[in-house]
Write a protein that holds these residues in place. Structure first.
Motif, PDB file in Angstrom:
ATOM      1  N   ASP A   1       8.754  21.491  35.843  1.00 19.41           N
ATOM      2  CA  ASP A   1       8.039  22.273  34.845  1.00 19.41           C
ATOM      3  C   ASP A   1       7.502  23.505  35.579  1.00 19.41           C
ATOM      4  OD1 ASP A   1       6.147  23.401  33.096  1.00 19.41           O
ATOM      5  OD2 ASP A   1       5.460  21.442  32.381  1.00 19.41           O
ATOM      6  N   ARG A   2       7.916  24.683  35.163  1.00 18.57           N
ATOM      7  CA  ARG A   2       7.495  25.932  35.833  1.00 18.57           C
ATOM      8  C   ARG A   2       5.992  26.155  35.775  1.00 18.57           C
ATOM      9  NH1 ARG A   2      12.111  30.461  34.664  1.00 18.57           N
ATOM     10  NH2 ARG A   2      13.450  29.008  33.579  1.00 18.57           N
ATOM     11  N   LYS A   3       5.303  25.482  34.856  1.00 16.35           N
ATOM     12  CA  LYS A   3       3.841  25.607  34.786  1.00 16.35           C
ATOM     13  C   LYS A   3       3.173  24.814  35.905  1.00 16.35           C
ATOM     14  CE  LYS A   3       3.814  26.254  29.807  1.00 16.35           C
ATOM     15  NZ  LYS A   3       3.518  25.633  28.516  1.00 16.35           N
ATOM     16  N   VAL A   4       3.905  23.870  36.501  1.00 18.62           N
ATOM     17  CA  VAL A   4       3.362  23.019  37.565  1.00 18.62           C
ATOM     18  C   VAL A   4       3.870  23.460  38.934  1.00 18.62           C
ATOM     19  CG1 VAL A   4       3.226  20.649  38.432  1.00 18.62           C
ATOM     20  CG2 VAL A   4       3.132  21.077  35.974  1.00 18.62           C
ATOM     21  N   LEU A   5       5.161  23.733  39.037  1.00 20.07           N
ATOM     22  CA  LEU A   5       5.778  24.150  40.305  1.00 20.07           C
ATOM     23  C   LEU A   5       6.672  25.357  40.070  1.00 20.07           C
ATOM     24  CD1 LEU A   5       6.887  20.743  41.845  1.00 20.07           C
ATOM     25  CD2 LEU A   5       5.296  22.346  42.865  1.00 20.07           C
ATOM     26  N   LYS A   6       6.625  26.304  40.989  1.00 20.44           N
ATOM     27  CA  LYS A   6       7.489  27.473  40.884  1.00 20.44           C
ATOM     28  C   LYS A   6       8.912  27.097  41.287  1.00 20.44           C
ATOM     29  CE  LYS A   6       5.605  30.463  43.588  1.00 20.44           C
ATOM     30  NZ  LYS A   6       5.061  31.596  44.305  1.00 20.44           N
ATOM     31  N   LEU A   7       9.890  27.723  40.619  1.00 20.33           N
ATOM     32  CA  LEU A   7      11.271  27.558  41.049  1.00 20.33           C
ATOM     33  C   LEU A   7      11.372  28.053  42.488  1.00 20.33           C
ATOM     34  CD1 LEU A   7      13.294  28.645  37.889  1.00 20.33           C
ATOM     35  CD2 LEU A   7      12.877  26.337  38.731  1.00 20.33           C
ATOM     36  N   GLY A   8      12.130  27.340  43.282  1.00 18.15           N
ATOM     37  CA  GLY A   8      12.245  27.659  44.701  1.00 18.15           C
ATOM     38  C   GLY A   8      11.347  26.816  45.579  1.00 18.15           C
ATOM     39  N   SER A   9      10.365  26.115  44.980  1.00 12.57           N
ATOM     40  CA  SER A   9       9.486  25.244  45.764  1.00 12.57           C
ATOM     41  C   SER A   9      10.299  24.166  46.462  1.00 12.57           C
ATOM     42  CB  SER A   9       8.445  24.575  44.863  1.00 12.57           C
ATOM     43  OG  SER A   9       7.589  25.520  44.277  1.00 12.57           O
ATOM     44  N   LYS A  10       9.874  23.829  47.678  1.00 13.13           N
ATOM     45  CA  LYS A  10      10.524  22.761  48.440  1.00 13.13           C
ATOM     46  C   LYS A  10       9.663  21.512  48.368  1.00 13.13           C
ATOM     47  CE  LYS A  10      12.817  25.906  51.596  1.00 13.13           C
ATOM     48  NZ  LYS A  10      12.938  26.333  52.993  1.00 13.13           N
ATOM     49  N   LEU A  11      10.312  20.351  48.212  1.00 10.02           N
ATOM     50  CA  LEU A  11       9.601  19.093  48.002  1.00 10.02           C
ATOM     51  C   LEU A  11      10.154  17.977  48.864  1.00 10.02           C
ATOM     52  CD1 LEU A  11       9.834  19.182  44.095  1.00 10.02           C
ATOM     53  CD2 LEU A  11       7.935  20.012  45.479  1.00 10.02           C
ATOM     54  N   LYS A  12       9.280  17.071  49.260  1.00 11.82           N
ATOM     55  CA  LYS A  12       9.672  15.790  49.860  1.00 11.82           C
ATOM     56  C   LYS A  12       9.346  14.728  48.819  1.00 11.82           C
ATOM     57  CE  LYS A  12      10.772  15.036  53.649  1.00 11.82           C
ATOM     58  NZ  LYS A  12      12.112  14.790  54.165  1.00 11.82           N
ATOM     59  N   ILE A  13      10.270  13.786  48.642  1.00 14.43           N
ATOM     60  CA  ILE A  13      10.128  12.762  47.612  1.00 14.43           C
ATOM     61  C   ILE A  13      10.104  11.386  48.264  1.00 14.43           C
ATOM     62  CG2 ILE A  13      11.207  11.730  45.577  1.00 14.43           C
ATOM     63  CD1 ILE A  13      12.387  14.484  44.954  1.00 14.43           C
ATOM     64  N   GLU A  14       9.071  10.621  47.927  1.00 14.71           N
ATOM     65  CA  GLU A  14       8.916   9.264  48.431  1.00 14.71           C
ATOM     66  C   GLU A  14      10.184   8.456  48.155  1.00 14.71           C
ATOM     67  OE1 GLU A  14       5.461   5.947  47.938  1.00 14.71           O
ATOM     68  OE2 GLU A  14       6.287   6.757  46.078  1.00 14.71           O
ATOM     69  N   GLY A  15      10.663   7.752  49.168  1.00 15.29           N
ATOM     70  CA  GLY A  15      11.849   6.917  49.022  1.00 15.29           C
ATOM     71  C   GLY A  15      13.148   7.640  49.327  1.00 15.29           C
ATOM     72  N   LEU A  16      13.074   8.963  49.471  1.00 12.78           N
ATOM     73  CA  LEU A  16      14.256   9.779  49.797  1.00 12.78           C
ATOM     74  C   LEU A  16      13.894  10.680  50.985  1.00 12.78           C
ATOM     75  CD1 LEU A  16      15.179  10.711  46.114  1.00 12.78           C
ATOM     76  CD2 LEU A  16      16.287   8.965  47.551  1.00 12.78           C
ATOM     77  N   PRO A  17      13.596  10.069  52.139  1.00 13.97           N
ATOM     78  CA  PRO A  17      12.994  10.801  53.252  1.00 13.97           C
ATOM     79  C   PRO A  17      13.910  11.766  53.998  1.00 13.97           C
ATOM     80  CG  PRO A  17      13.516   8.578  53.932  1.00 13.97           C
ATOM     81  CD  PRO A  17      13.795   8.660  52.446  1.00 13.97           C
ATOM     82  N   ASP A  18      15.208  11.649  53.837  1.00 13.09           N
ATOM     83  CA  ASP A  18      16.118  12.462  54.633  1.00 13.09           C
ATOM     84  C   ASP A  18      16.484  13.794  53.983  1.00 13.09           C
ATOM     85  OD1 ASP A  18      16.156  10.441  56.547  1.00 13.09           O
ATOM     86  OD2 ASP A  18      17.839   9.430  55.595  1.00 13.09           O
TER      87      ASP A  18
END
Length: 93
Positions: free
Chosen positions: A33-50
């Motif tokens: 949702d662009r109101k929460v995160l800007k496009l282009g933001s980098k994320l780490k997701i629990e359970g997908l560490p690599d």
């Protein structure tokens, strides 16, 4: 995944598998949702560490603190399922 059931696009559609940023969807692509995160933001997701994920797409069902992780197949997406997990934004720099 990019299948018709998930994205409502046929493989013959010129926009099939193309994200809101114009990139081709691939492992590491998430919709936000662009109101929460800007496009282009980098994320780490629990359970997908690599993988460092990148916010490259949006979607009608992606509202608030909800993201969609792109998977290479419909079966992989179904296997991962819907989860409440921790997502952390990775600071650039």
């Amino acid at each position: 995944c990019s299948c018709r059931k998930c994205c409502d696009k046929d493989p013959s559609d010129k926009w099939y598998g193309i994200t809101a940023t114009g990139a081709k969807a691939r492992w590491g692509t998430v919709a936000v949702d662009r109101k929460v995160l800007k496009l282009g933001s980098k994320l780490k997701i629990e359970g997908l560490p690599d993988t460092v994920f990148r916010a490259e797409d949006v979607g009608g069902a992606v509202k608030g603190k909800h993201i969609d992780v792109w998977f290479p197949s419909h079966e992989d997406a179904i296997e991962f399922g819907v989860r409440k997990i921790i997502v952390q934004r990775v600071k650039s720099g």
